[in-house]
Scaffold this motif. Structure first.
Motif, short mmCIF file in Angstrom:
data_model
loop_
_atom_site.label_atom_id
_atom_site.label_comp_id
_atom_site.label_asym_id
_atom_site.label_seq_id
_atom_site.Cartn_x
_atom_site.Cartn_y
_atom_site.Cartn_z
N ILE A 108 0.84 -1.20 0.00
CA ILE A 108 0.00 0.00 0.00
C ILE A 108 0.87 1.25 0.00
O ILE A 108 0.64 2.21 -0.75
CB ILE A 108 -0.95 0.00 1.22
N ALA A 109 1.92 1.24 0.84
CA ALA A 109 2.83 2.38 0.92
C ALA A 109 3.54 2.60 -0.41
O ALA A 109 3.70 3.75 -0.87
CB ALA A 109 3.84 2.17 2.04
N ALA A 110 3.96 1.51 -1.04
CA ALA A 110 4.65 1.61 -2.33
C ALA A 110 3.73 2.17 -3.40
O ALA A 110 4.14 2.98 -4.24
CB ALA A 110 5.18 0.24 -2.75
N SER A 111 2.47 1.77 -3.37
CA SER A 111 1.49 2.25 -4.34
C SER A 111 1.25 3.76 -4.17
O SER A 111 1.20 4.51 -5.15
CB SER A 111 0.17 1.50 -4.18
N LYS A 112 1.13 4.17 -2.92
CA LYS A 112 0.91 5.60 -2.65
C LYS A 112 2.13 6.43 -3.05
O LYS A 112 2.00 7.54 -3.56
CB LYS A 112 0.58 5.81 -1.17
#
Length: 390
Positions: free
Chosen positions: A319-323
């Motif tokens: 999720i962090a990588a996507s954001k």
């Protein structure tokens, strides 16, 4: 001659112990120096008429004298909380600090070199505040080109906070006077970002490319060319009405911090610039960066999703990588927007247009209090569509 340390201690005494408004405290420094009343101990022994002559109002004079006597008595009793600024600074900032170059590197934001087709197909899901932050951070690359990333993040967060507070007051969520209305910003220079006037603090001596000597804030070293006495004189001049116009902050200014007046009011001053930024009432670049990194999720897909795959929740790391990727795409789109207009507009005009750019693409939310903090979609195609044609 009064030393820098003595001036710092005197400002601290007047604003913290004597509870005088910071602008008033700063405006009286020169008069106190001329009267040789540069410490609480000296003030405690001063004639009331002399002090009244400096502070003009009897209540302020008594306020200062009573505080001076109280502080002097505590110091005489050996109160460890009232150690000299020099001793306290040795315990607080004695350790070696990180170099400016390392600080700037640690604040790096994600970048992207995606094709325009990918940008046009990207829709983000966010709320309005971080979008303002993103618009402001990229804008400052074109309107205040000399500002390092740490300053751009701080100034952009100042815009977000002031905008959010204004909205909260208009909705009745917050009431009462803000710190600016109460005069806490007097004596500080201003800058204009996205049409909003913000109070700033100059970071004299800060070289973002310097790797051997840290100067995270205004330096107060003995070999510094800019003395605290000069700062006091500058502040007094602005208090008297010679304040730098918001739209005339010159390009050659030093790096700036966005000044958090609400934090300054809560701490009751004084504004003593120093290397330890954790003690300054500023919008920190670290918090601004952390906020913007986590704020741009991908919009929920309207396509049919496989029931089996929908049960598998992505990990926190995914999720962090996507954001982070989404932020990079957003910043790229904003850079393409601003660069197309920077070729034909002055920095002032580009700054004025930036807010309308934001309004055209901000997420749709409910009206009134119900929409406070609400999220919605942001289409990067709409940002790209606002580029200058031809």
């Amino acid at each position: 001659m009064t030393t820098k340390t003595e001036i710092q201690a005197l400002l601290r005494f007047l604003s913290q112990d004597a509870k005088l408004p910071l602008p008033m405290a700063m405006s009286k420094i020169k008069d106190l120096q001329q009267a040789t009343l540069t410490s609480a101990e000296l003030l405690a022994k001063a004639d009331i008429k002399v002090v009244e002559g400096i502070f003009t109002e009897e209540k302020h004079a008594k306020q200062v004298l009573n505080a001076a006597k109280r502080v002097s008595k505590k110091r005489a009793a050996g109160d460890t909380e009232l150690l000299s600024p020099v001793k306290r600074n040795k315990t607080r900032i004695g350790a070696e600090t990180t170099s400016p170059a390392s600080v700037e590197a640690s604040l790096a934001l994600p970048s992207s070199s995606a094709e325009e087709e990918e940008l046009r197909a990207t829709t983000l899901y966010t709320n309005r505040a971080p979008l303002v932050l993103a618009f402001a951070v990229v804008l400052l690359q074109y309107t205040m080109t000399s500002q390092p990333l740490s300053s751009r993040l701080s100034l952009a967060q100042a815009v977000v906070s002031l905008n959010s507070r204004s909205k909260a007051m208009s909705l009745g969520i917050e009431k009462g006077k803000n710190a600016e209305d109460e005069g806490w910003g007097q004596g500080q220079p201003t800058a204009k970002v996205m049409g909003r006037v913000i109070r700033v603090m100059k970071r004299w001596g800060y070289n973002p490319k310097e790797g051997s000597r840290a100067s995270n804030g205004t330096t107060l070293d003995d070999n510094d060319n800019f003395k605290l006495e000069d700062k006091v004189e500058d502040s007094q001049a602005t208090i008297k009405g010679n304040e730098t116009p918001a739209d005339q902050v010159p390009e050659e200014l030093p790096a700036l911090w966005g000044l958090d007046l609400e934090a300054l009011r809560a701490a009751n001053g004084p504004l003593i610039p120093g290397k330890d930024t954790s003690k300054l009432p500023i919008y920190t670049p670290e918090s601004a960066r952390a906020y913007i990194l986590k704020s741009f999720a991908s919009a929920p897909s309207s396509a049919t999703v496989d029931p089996e795959s929908s049960r598998k929740k992505p990990s926190a790391a995914a999720i962090a990588a996507s954001k982070e990727k989404n932020l990079g795409l957003l910043l790229q789109a904003l850079d393409m927007l601003y660069s197309s207009w920077a070729q034909v507009l002055s920095t002032d005009e580009l700054d004025r247009r930036a807010w309308s750019f934001y309004v055209n693409v901000r997420p749709e939310v409910e009206d009134g209090v119900a929409g406070w903090g609400g999220k919605g979609e942001v289409k990067l195609a709409q940002i790209l569509a606002m580029r200058r044609k031809g």
